[in-house]
Write an enzyme that holds these catalytic residues in place. Structure first.
Site, mmCIF file in Angstrom:
data_model
loop_
_atom_site.group_PDB
_atom_site.id
_atom_site.type_symbol
_atom_site.label_atom_id
_atom_site.label_comp_id
_atom_site.label_asym_id
_atom_site.label_seq_id
_atom_site.Cartn_x
_atom_site.Cartn_y
_atom_site.Cartn_z
ATOM 1 N N GLU A 320 28.641 89.044 101.073
ATOM 2 C CA GLU A 320 28.025 89.356 99.779
ATOM 3 C C GLU A 320 26.806 88.492 99.485
ATOM 4 O O GLU A 320 26.803 87.716 98.529
ATOM 5 C CB GLU A 320 29.067 89.148 98.676
ATOM 6 C CG GLU A 320 30.341 89.923 98.873
ATOM 7 C CD GLU A 320 31.402 89.549 97.842
ATOM 8 O OE1 GLU A 320 31.663 88.348 97.623
ATOM 9 O OE2 GLU A 320 31.945 90.469 97.228
ATOM 10 N N GLY A 322 23.431 87.407 97.882
ATOM 11 C CA GLY A 322 22.588 87.767 96.736
ATOM 12 C C GLY A 322 21.248 87.090 96.921
ATOM 13 O O GLY A 322 20.243 87.703 97.289
ATOM 14 N N ARG A 360 16.825 77.340 86.324
ATOM 15 C CA ARG A 360 17.529 76.682 87.424
ATOM 16 C C ARG A 360 17.172 75.201 87.572
ATOM 17 O O ARG A 360 18.006 74.401 87.961
ATOM 18 C CB ARG A 360 17.300 77.431 88.739
ATOM 19 C CG ARG A 360 17.916 78.826 88.724
ATOM 20 C CD ARG A 360 17.923 79.486 90.083
ATOM 21 N NE ARG A 360 18.760 78.760 91.022
ATOM 22 C CZ ARG A 360 18.331 77.893 91.923
ATOM 23 N NH1 ARG A 360 17.031 77.641 92.047
ATOM 24 N NH2 ARG A 360 19.160 77.274 92.709
ATOM 25 N N CYS A 391 10.556 74.165 73.438
ATOM 26 C CA CYS A 391 10.733 72.969 72.634
ATOM 27 C C CYS A 391 11.837 72.075 73.191
ATOM 28 O O CYS A 391 12.822 71.787 72.508
ATOM 29 C CB CYS A 391 11.033 73.360 71.195
ATOM 30 S SG CYS A 391 9.741 74.396 70.511
HETATM 31 C C1 LIG Z 1 27.504 84.842 93.169
HETATM 32 C C2 LIG Z 1 28.365 85.517 94.148
HETATM 33 C C3 LIG Z 1 27.836 85.976 95.338
HETATM 34 C C4 LIG Z 1 26.398 85.779 95.730
HETATM 35 O O1 LIG Z 1 26.043 84.453 95.865
HETATM 36 P P1 LIG Z 1 24.605 84.101 96.471
HETATM 37 O O2 LIG Z 1 24.555 82.617 96.424
HETATM 38 O O3 LIG Z 1 23.592 84.738 95.591
HETATM 39 O O4 LIG Z 1 24.577 84.645 97.855
HETATM 40 C C5 LIG Z 1 28.665 86.661 96.210
HETATM 41 N N1 LIG Z 1 29.966 86.855 95.906
HETATM 42 C C6 LIG Z 1 30.507 86.428 94.756
HETATM 43 C C7 LIG Z 1 31.923 86.716 94.484
HETATM 44 C C8 LIG Z 1 29.745 85.744 93.844
HETATM 45 O O5 LIG Z 1 30.285 85.308 92.705
#
Ligand SMILES: *Cc1c(COP(=O)(O)O)cnc(C)c1O
Length: 463
Positions: A320, A322, A360, A391
């Site tokens: 997964e 992101g 971030r 601010c």
């Molecule tokens: C946030 C998250 C991701 C993605 O994390 P990245 O650091 O963006 O790759 C994948 N799986 C789960 C369950 C998450 O909470």
């Protein structure tokens, strides 16, 4: 997050400023391909272009601040992940990193699946036509309504995060006359080497059911006892911005360990495992991320080896990513408003955004780089801190940066690697209008998320 004090130190000032900094780069005009989107280049006149478009023209057309996203790079990264993992695995893009309808269409076209973790993300996915069976629903406190919408829509997977949720999802599925495929999210006890707030698999935090102490095994027992749930596998996500594969190896080993226990106790071989996301990207040239094919090989090898040792059929793997897909594809374009030189310390460069478009730095101490992009400059490097217009003195975009000493109001700066967790975490602090996301590809630019307007803000203010 890397933090290196370079032996050469800063060039400006006798008093060393507090905090961390690197030496000025050899060439302030150079754009390191590790942190910039694929199609970014400095053109003949010295201005930077992306997707064949000059940033000055983009600023003119769409205003600043703006997130500028290289669509070709996004798609290329999707393909790299999909090709690396091959047909026997699934790549779920983690929508929370950045989600919009256009992004959902790109994912769909490039053959990726999608993780959502709220009703809003689910609505976006469905509105853009992602086939529901390719959507997974996450979250540690999904509402009954979110669960019902997901099951009704026919999502391919709900990842269960607590004992209450097992009962809740089973109840809703039964009420709808469905048998819902589910995975159980476990915490494997790995301390991912990353910031505490984004490390999620050690035991003392809110996500998942712990392997240690038997919570995860008990969750399996309960799910297997419920007619309306179909347990397809085990899920583990160990954190974010991780460079070291060792944490994933321990995680894979422990997840396969649980599959083995499940087979021994219940005579059931679960067909899937999901090892989550969290793969790091380069925010600065010192970061050294793994490529998708290296990650796929490392994970595939360990899962295969452990399963063979346990006499299990190798389950279908999913991951997964992101940040690793969207993070490097965008930069934030800002205009310089004011400069304040603090003698012997540094120059504060204020831009027209800040913590409302990139939280971030304040939230995780994240490091970024920055470049002057509307022109090149041969001026001396100037130790700088790029700050926003909010601010708060903690409203810092780039804590330590070298910018050319001839920097002036009206110059455009760009902060690379802001595709993930910037627009998606943006706020209206100080009633800032959240910036647009401008997608560029082959000389064409278009807003995929438009800039907020004051009417947008006032529309919610109904008092
Ligand atoms: C946030 C998250 C991701 C993605 O994390 P990245 O650091 O963006 O790759 C994948 N799986 C789960 C369950 C998450 O909470």
């Amino acid at each position: 997050m890397s933090r290196s004090a370079h032996p050469a130190g800063p060039r400006h000032g006798d008093v060393l400023p507090e905090g961390h900094f690197t030496a000025p780069p050899a060439d302030l005009n150079a754009l390191d391909p590790r942190v910039w989107a694929q199609s970014v280049e400095r053109g003949g006149e010295g201005a930077v272009a992306v997707g064949g478009l000059d940033v000055r023209a983009l600023a003119e057309e769409f205003g600043t601040p703006a997130y500028v996203m290289d669509e070709g790079d996004f798609r290329a990264r999707c393909r790299a992940w999909r090709d690396a993992f091959g047909p026997d695995a699934d790549v779920f893009y983690a929508g929370k990193a950045f989600l919009s309808r256009a992004v959902v269409r790109w994912l769909h076209e490039e053959g990726l699946n999608l993780d959502v973790c709220s009703g809003g993300e689910l609505a976006t996915a469905l509105a853009a036509g992602m086939p529901p069976e390719r959507i997974a629903l996450h979250g540690n406190n999904k509402s009954t309504e979110e669960i019902a919408r997901a099951i009704e829509a026919g999502v391919g997977r709900i990842v269960l995060d607590s004992f209450q949720e097992i009962a809740r999802v089973a109840h809703v599925a039964r009420g709808l006359g469905r048998r819902q495929p589910v995975q159980i999210r476990v915490t494997v006890g790995v301390e991912a080497h990353t910031h505490e707030f984004i490390a999620t698999a050690h035991e003392d935090q809110k996500f998942g059911l712990a392997l240690a102490g038997g919570q995860a095994a008990e969750a399996v027992r309960r799910v297997l006892g419920l007619e309306s749930l179909e347990l397809t596998g085990i899920h583990s996500h160990i954190g974010s911005q991780i460079f070291d594969m060792a944490g994933f190896e321990v995680s894979a080993r422990r997840v396969v360990g649980l599959l083995t226990e499940v087979r021994d106790e219940h005579g059931v071989e679960l067909p899937e495992i999901d090892l989550g996301g969290g793969l790091g990207i380069a925010y600065t040239p010192e970061d050294d991320p793994r490529e998708p094919h290296e990650i796929a090989k490392a994970l595939g090898d360990i899962v295969t080896r452990e399963c063979e040792a346990a006499g299990l059929a190798v389950p279908r793997l999913s991951v997964e990513p992101g940040r690793a897909i969207v993070g490097p594809t965008a930069f934030t374009l800002y205009e310089v408003g004011t400069l304040k030189e603090l003698e012997g310390l540094r120059t504060y460069v204020s831009v027209d955004g800040g913590m409302s478009d990139n939280i971030r730095t304040a939230l995780y101490d994240a490091e970024y780089t920055v470049a002057l992009v509307s022109r090149s400059s041969e001026a001396e490097p100037m130790l700088s801190r790029v700050v926003g217009k909010h601010c708060e003195s903690g409203d810092i975009v780039v804590r330590d940066a070298f910018l050319p000493a001839d920097l002036a109001p009206g110059d455009l700066l760009a902060v690379p690697a802001t595709g993930a967790y910037c627009r998606s975490m943006a706020s209206n602090y100080n009633h800032a209008l959240r910036p647009p996301v401008v997608a560029v590809r082959d000389g064409q630019a278009r807003e995929i998320v438009r800039r907020e307007t004051e009417e947008d803000l006032l529309r919610l203010d109904v008092g």
